[in-house]
Scaffold this motif. Structure first.
Motif, mmCIF file in Angstrom:
data_model
loop_
_atom_site.group_PDB
_atom_site.id
_atom_site.type_symbol
_atom_site.label_atom_id
_atom_site.label_comp_id
_atom_site.label_asym_id
_atom_site.label_seq_id
_atom_site.Cartn_x
_atom_site.Cartn_y
_atom_site.Cartn_z
ATOM 1 N N HIS A 10 5.173 -9.003 4.798
ATOM 2 C CA HIS A 10 6.118 -8.136 5.323
ATOM 3 C C HIS A 10 7.142 -7.141 4.817
ATOM 4 O O HIS A 10 6.966 -5.899 5.012
ATOM 5 C CB HIS A 10 7.987 -8.602 6.109
ATOM 6 N N HIS A 11 6.970 -7.314 3.277
ATOM 7 C CA HIS A 11 7.221 -6.253 2.212
ATOM 8 C C HIS A 11 6.176 -5.793 1.413
ATOM 9 O O HIS A 11 4.612 -6.679 1.606
ATOM 10 C CB HIS A 11 8.543 -6.625 1.351
ATOM 11 N N SER A 61 1.004 -9.574 10.795
ATOM 12 C CA SER A 61 2.509 -9.097 9.844
ATOM 13 C C SER A 61 3.351 -9.038 11.663
ATOM 14 O O SER A 61 2.784 -8.535 12.633
ATOM 15 C CB SER A 61 2.933 -7.827 9.663
ATOM 16 N N CYS A 62 4.694 -10.357 12.037
ATOM 17 C CA CYS A 62 5.404 -9.935 13.225
ATOM 18 C C CYS A 62 5.942 -8.497 13.677
ATOM 19 O O CYS A 62 6.797 -8.795 14.448
ATOM 20 C CB CYS A 62 6.007 -11.039 13.337
ATOM 21 N N SER A 63 5.894 -8.047 11.980
ATOM 22 C CA SER A 63 6.356 -6.461 11.714
ATOM 23 C C SER A 63 5.506 -5.510 11.197
ATOM 24 O O SER A 63 4.859 -5.804 10.963
ATOM 25 C CB SER A 63 8.281 -6.719 11.485
ATOM 26 N N GLU A 123 8.900 -3.451 9.283
ATOM 27 C CA GLU A 123 9.404 -3.316 8.474
ATOM 28 C C GLU A 123 8.496 -2.654 6.880
ATOM 29 O O GLU A 123 8.985 -2.542 6.538
ATOM 30 C CB GLU A 123 9.749 -4.892 8.189
ATOM 31 N N PRO A 124 7.191 -2.919 7.442
ATOM 32 C CA PRO A 124 6.068 -2.861 6.208
ATOM 33 C C PRO A 124 6.544 -1.206 5.546
ATOM 34 O O PRO A 124 6.056 -0.507 5.264
ATOM 35 C CB PRO A 124 4.912 -2.616 6.585
#
Length: 327
Positions: A230-231, A311-313, A316-317
């Motif tokens: 995510h990051h 990624s589920c987001s 965020e990234p």
């Protein structure tokens, strides 16, 4: 609101810089999957909005299980032949070879029916295949490659044994089998690495990720990644009570390992690095400390070897990339 041609133009322009080449179509959207576990309506509407937003050039495919393809029917009108719904299909899990092949046929039948119904409004080009947790067999891989390629799919195979169950031994056996299959000139297969999950025990160590990166490098196997990324930079996260791998770490380590033929120790250091300033993007190159990769090398490696990550987001990234002044 961006059109497909505008997105392509944006990608072409961004690929003249190292950060743009690195990030172009990098993030496949997996909002349906944990930890987000969004409803299908929320996830697909998010994806439709991202596809026409200012950062659409960073967005890859919408990830969905083959068994849920038909549920997309009410949302197909959100897309068009000029802005198609790009999909990566996740295949069915199985515990043995027989069930694996049966599940594969069912999944491909779902793909065919969905394509026939909606034509060029949708584009399904990638298949993510969870292999059964048994020793990999060339015959099974040959069937998977042949059948999925016949349906116009590029397939990435995933090892499904847990990280505690001789994972590295099983992973290397799988890479050897994929490499042997790819060497005979059949439709080639890639490898999918799971880089995390919802609990600490689902995160491979930097050394385990290194083994996969170098194993694929040495065998010429393309990779995609999923889960836990995510990051941008590796960090400790309270929600999983462990350190999460950074997607900049993972892709930079893979690229530098290819370009500089890095050993396992150096590759693991890049993966374990939690200092953002050790990673830098300039118009002409990406660098970790004193090791560099050029824009042209980034473009080639992203196209051929280090393809994307799920990624589920998508938010965020991007937020973190802006905080770090990468984006």
């Amino acid at each position: 609101m961006k059109t497909e041609s505008e997105i392509r133009a944006k990608v072409d322009a961004m690929q003249k810089t190292s950060s743009g080449a690195f990030l172009a179509h990098l993030i496949d959207y997996a909002g349906l999957f944990p930890p987000a576990s969004l409803s299908l309506e929320t996830a697909i509407r998010n994806y439709a909005a991202y596809r026409t937003g200012g950062d659409a050039w960073m967005l890859g495919r919408f990830i969905i299980s083959a068994s849920r393809l038909n549920e997309l029917e009410p949302y197909v009108p959100l897309f068009s032949s000029k802005m198609p719904l790009a999909i990566s299909v996740v295949g069915s899990k199985s515990t043995n070879t027989t069930d694996c092949l049966k599940g594969l046929q069912n999944d491909l039948a779902q793909v065919t029916r969905f394509r026939d119904r909606y034509g060029d409004t949708i584009e399904i080009g990638v298949f993510e295949m969870p292999l059964p947790p048994v020793p990999p067999m060339r015959e099974l891989l040959h069937i998977i490659a042949k059948e999925t390629a016949a349906h116009g799919l590029y397939t990435f195979c995933e090892v499904t044994v847990s990280l505690e169950e001789d994972w590295e031994y099983h992973m290397m056996d799988t890479l050897d089998a994929i490499a042997a299959h790819n060497a005979v000139g059949d439709p080639v297969l890639g490898f999918k690495l799971r880089a995390g999950g919802v609990t600490a025990d689902m995160f491979p160590t930097p050394e385990q990720v290194t083994a996969a990166l170098l194993g694929c490098r040495d065998r010429g196997i393309a990779m995609k990644f999923t889960a836990g990324l995510h990051h941008p930079i590796r960090m400790h996260r309270d929600e999983v009570h462990t350190r999460m791998h950074g997607f900049v770490n993972v892709f930079a380590a893979g690229m530098l390992a290819h370009v500089h033929n890095l050993d396992a120790l150096t590759t693991a250091k890049i993966l374990a690095d939690e200092v953002p300033t050790n990673f830098s993007f300039t118009p002409k190159r990406l660098a970790w400390c004193n090791l560099m990769v050029s824009v042209d090398e980034i473009i080639q490696l992203r196209k051929e070897m280090l393809c994307s990550y799920g990624s589920c987001s998508f938010d965020e990234p991007r937020d973190d990339l802006r905080t770090l002044h990468i984006l």
